[in-house]
Design a protein around this motif. Sequence first.
Motif, PDB file in Angstrom:
ATOM      1  N   MET A   1       0.840  -1.175   0.000  1.00 26.86           N
ATOM      2  CA  MET A   1       0.000   0.000   0.000  1.00 26.86           C
ATOM      3  C   MET A   1       0.883   1.235   0.000  1.00 26.86           C
ATOM      4  N   GLN A   2       0.619   2.113  -0.923  1.00 24.71           N
ATOM      5  CA  GLN A   2       1.448   3.297  -1.072  1.00 24.71           C
ATOM      6  C   GLN A   2       0.844   4.527  -0.410  1.00 24.71           C
ATOM      7  N   GLU A   3      -0.362   4.393   0.137  1.00 27.29           N
ATOM      8  CA  GLU A   3      -0.963   5.518   0.845  1.00 27.29           C
ATOM      9  C   GLU A   3      -1.791   4.992   2.000  1.00 27.29           C
ATOM     10  N   LEU A   4      -1.905   5.798   3.033  1.00 27.58           N
ATOM     11  CA  LEU A   4      -2.569   5.370   4.254  1.00 27.58           C
ATOM     12  C   LEU A   4      -4.066   5.157   4.083  1.00 27.58           C
ATOM     13  N   SER A   5      -4.693   5.868   3.152  1.00 26.51           N
ATOM     14  CA  SER A   5      -6.135   5.693   2.964  1.00 26.51           C
ATOM     15  C   SER A   5      -6.479   4.260   2.565  1.00 26.51           C
ATOM     16  N   LEU A   6      -5.597   3.597   1.831  1.00 25.20           N
ATOM     17  CA  LEU A   6      -5.849   2.200   1.469  1.00 25.20           C
ATOM     18  C   LEU A   6      -5.725   1.288   2.684  1.00 25.20           C
ATOM     19  N   ASN A   7      -4.822   1.625   3.589  1.00 25.35           N
ATOM     20  CA  ASN A   7      -4.700   0.868   4.827  1.00 25.35           C
ATOM     21  C   ASN A   7      -5.930   1.081   5.710  1.00 25.35           C
ATOM     22  N   ILE A   8      -6.444   2.316   5.732  1.00 27.17           N
ATOM     23  CA  ILE A   8      -7.680   2.601   6.459  1.00 27.17           C
ATOM     24  C   ILE A   8      -8.812   1.749   5.899  1.00 27.17           C
ATOM     25  N   LEU A   9      -8.903   1.666   4.580  1.00 25.36           N
ATOM     26  CA  LEU A   9      -9.932   0.855   3.930  1.00 25.36           C
ATOM     27  C   LEU A   9      -9.823  -0.604   4.347  1.00 25.36           C
ATOM     28  N   ASP A  10      -8.620  -1.138   4.343  1.00 27.65           N
ATOM     29  CA  ASP A  10      -8.410  -2.542   4.702  1.00 27.65           C
ATOM     30  C   ASP A  10      -8.827  -2.819   6.151  1.00 27.65           C
ATOM     31  N   ILE A  11      -8.428  -1.944   7.053  1.00 32.49           N
ATOM     32  CA  ILE A  11      -8.760  -2.155   8.467  1.00 32.49           C
ATOM     33  C   ILE A  11     -10.259  -1.971   8.708  1.00 32.49           C
ATOM     34  N   ALA A  12     -10.874  -0.989   8.045  1.00 36.35           N
ATOM     35  CA  ALA A  12     -12.325  -0.800   8.190  1.00 36.35           C
ATOM     36  C   ALA A  12     -13.083  -2.013   7.637  1.00 36.35           C
ATOM     37  N   GLN A  13     -12.572  -2.618   6.581  1.00 36.75           N
ATOM     38  CA  GLN A  13     -13.213  -3.827   6.057  1.00 36.75           C
ATOM     39  C   GLN A  13     -13.096  -4.977   7.051  1.00 36.75           C
ATOM     40  N   ASN A  14     -12.010  -5.012   7.839  1.00 37.12           N
ATOM     41  CA  ASN A  14     -11.922  -5.988   8.925  1.00 37.12           C
ATOM     42  C   ASN A  14     -13.073  -5.779   9.907  1.00 37.12           C
ATOM     43  N   SER A  15     -13.375  -4.517  10.195  1.00 36.97           N
ATOM     44  CA  SER A  15     -14.479  -4.201  11.108  1.00 36.97           C
ATOM     45  C   SER A  15     -15.802  -4.700  10.549  1.00 36.97           C
TER      46      SER A  15
ATOM     47  N   THR B   1      -7.493 -14.425  10.456  1.00 34.25           N
ATOM     48  CA  THR B   1      -8.670 -15.260  10.691  1.00 34.25           C
ATOM     49  C   THR B   1      -9.377 -15.560   9.380  1.00 34.25           C
ATOM     50  N   ARG B   2      -8.918 -14.936   8.307  1.00 33.96           N
ATOM     51  CA  ARG B   2      -9.540 -15.143   6.995  1.00 33.96           C
ATOM     52  C   ARG B   2      -9.157 -16.500   6.441  1.00 33.96           C
ATOM     53  N   THR B   3     -10.055 -17.097   5.702  1.00 36.17           N
ATOM     54  CA  THR B   3      -9.782 -18.390   5.088  1.00 36.17           C
ATOM     55  C   THR B   3      -9.388 -18.251   3.625  1.00 36.17           C
ATOM     56  N   THR B   4      -9.506 -17.055   3.064  1.00 38.21           N
ATOM     57  CA  THR B   4      -9.214 -16.857   1.650  1.00 38.21           C
ATOM     58  C   THR B   4      -7.738 -16.578   1.377  1.00 38.21           C
ATOM     59  N   ARG B   5      -6.973 -16.273   2.420  1.00 38.03           N
ATOM     60  CA  ARG B   5      -5.525 -16.092   2.244  1.00 38.03           C
ATOM     61  C   ARG B   5      -4.840 -16.396   3.567  1.00 38.03           C
ATOM     62  N   LYS B   6      -3.540 -16.642   3.487  1.00 36.71           N
ATOM     63  CA  LYS B   6      -2.811 -17.095   4.669  1.00 36.71           C
ATOM     64  C   LYS B   6      -2.073 -15.983   5.403  1.00 36.71           C
ATOM     65  N   ILE B   7      -2.138 -14.781   4.876  1.00 35.32           N
ATOM     66  CA  ILE B   7      -1.481 -13.672   5.555  1.00 35.32           C
ATOM     67  C   ILE B   7      -2.468 -12.528   5.744  1.00 35.32           C
ATOM     68  N   GLY B   8      -2.225 -11.725   6.748  1.00 32.15           N
ATOM     69  CA  GLY B   8      -3.048 -10.543   7.007  1.00 32.15           C
ATOM     70  C   GLY B   8      -2.128  -9.352   7.210  1.00 32.15           C
ATOM     71  N   LEU B   9      -2.141  -8.433   6.270  1.00 32.72           N
ATOM     72  CA  LEU B   9      -1.176  -7.337   6.312  1.00 32.72           C
ATOM     73  C   LEU B   9      -1.730  -6.020   6.846  1.00 32.72           C
ATOM     74  N   GLY B  10      -3.041  -5.887   6.993  1.00 28.43           N
ATOM     75  CA  GLY B  10      -3.630  -4.608   7.365  1.00 28.43           C
ATOM     76  C   GLY B  10      -3.094  -4.040   8.660  1.00 28.43           C
ATOM     77  N   ILE B  11      -3.277  -4.738   9.759  1.00 32.89           N
ATOM     78  CA  ILE B  11      -2.823  -4.260  11.074  1.00 32.89           C
ATOM     79  C   ILE B  11      -1.292  -4.211  11.134  1.00 32.89           C
ATOM     80  N   PRO B  12      -0.568  -5.262  10.703  1.00 28.80           N
ATOM     81  CA  PRO B  12       0.895  -5.171  10.758  1.00 28.80           C
ATOM     82  C   PRO B  12       1.452  -3.989   9.949  1.00 28.80           C
ATOM     83  N   PHE B  13       0.849  -3.710   8.797  1.00 36.04           N
ATOM     84  CA  PHE B  13       1.319  -2.601   7.975  1.00 36.04           C
ATOM     85  C   PHE B  13       1.019  -1.265   8.650  1.00 36.04           C
ATOM     86  N   PHE B  14      -0.159  -1.144   9.239  1.00 35.64           N
ATOM     87  CA  PHE B  14      -0.552   0.067   9.961  1.00 35.64           C
ATOM     88  C   PHE B  14       0.462   0.355  11.071  1.00 35.64           C
ATOM     89  N   LYS B  15       0.805  -0.671  11.823  1.00 40.18           N
ATOM     90  CA  LYS B  15       1.780  -0.559  12.912  1.00 40.18           C
ATOM     91  C   LYS B  15       3.151  -0.166  12.362  1.00 40.18           C
TER      92      LYS B  15
END
Length: 183
Positions: A1-15, A62-76
Amino acid sequence: MQELSLNILDIAQNSVRAGASLVQISVVKRTAEGRLVITLEDDGCGMSKEQVERVVDPFFTTRTTRKIGLGIPFFKMTAEMTGGSFQIQSTPGKGTKVAAEYCYEHIDMLPLGDVPSTVITLISGSPEIDFIYRYEVDGHSFELDTREVRRMLEGVDIASNEILTFLRQMLEENIGEIDQSQS
């Protein structure tokens, strides 16, 4: 992700996936301190203490469609690489809150990006969920609350093209006014 708004989108989709009925997003800039704080809070299913500890690991998801979750780690990571900080709080059955504080003048600071498009994407993709977006710079703020918009619409679909176009323009204008007032 090259901009924070995309990371916001990813984390909000987790919600959204966590069953939230309300997702709150805030972007607060404090120019005197050189800080930008992005907070996302939801009333979803929440996480156990163990899940909270593991969620910053990109190989945990916790997703079953992929084995990695980058949203929160990338945000951090993006916050910490600017000399900022990251916090996450969650309670099972109550929801989750994540906050990243950035030193926005740091060379590694990513651009905020197109937050109005992010908010509109969230509303159009999950029109049954309420979103609050708050933007603040040095005490000057604007807030979009879909609960208020729904009351004004009196039954008109919030995800209709006309309403989404209006909301995007309102976001862009209000954010622009706040940014201009700080120049």
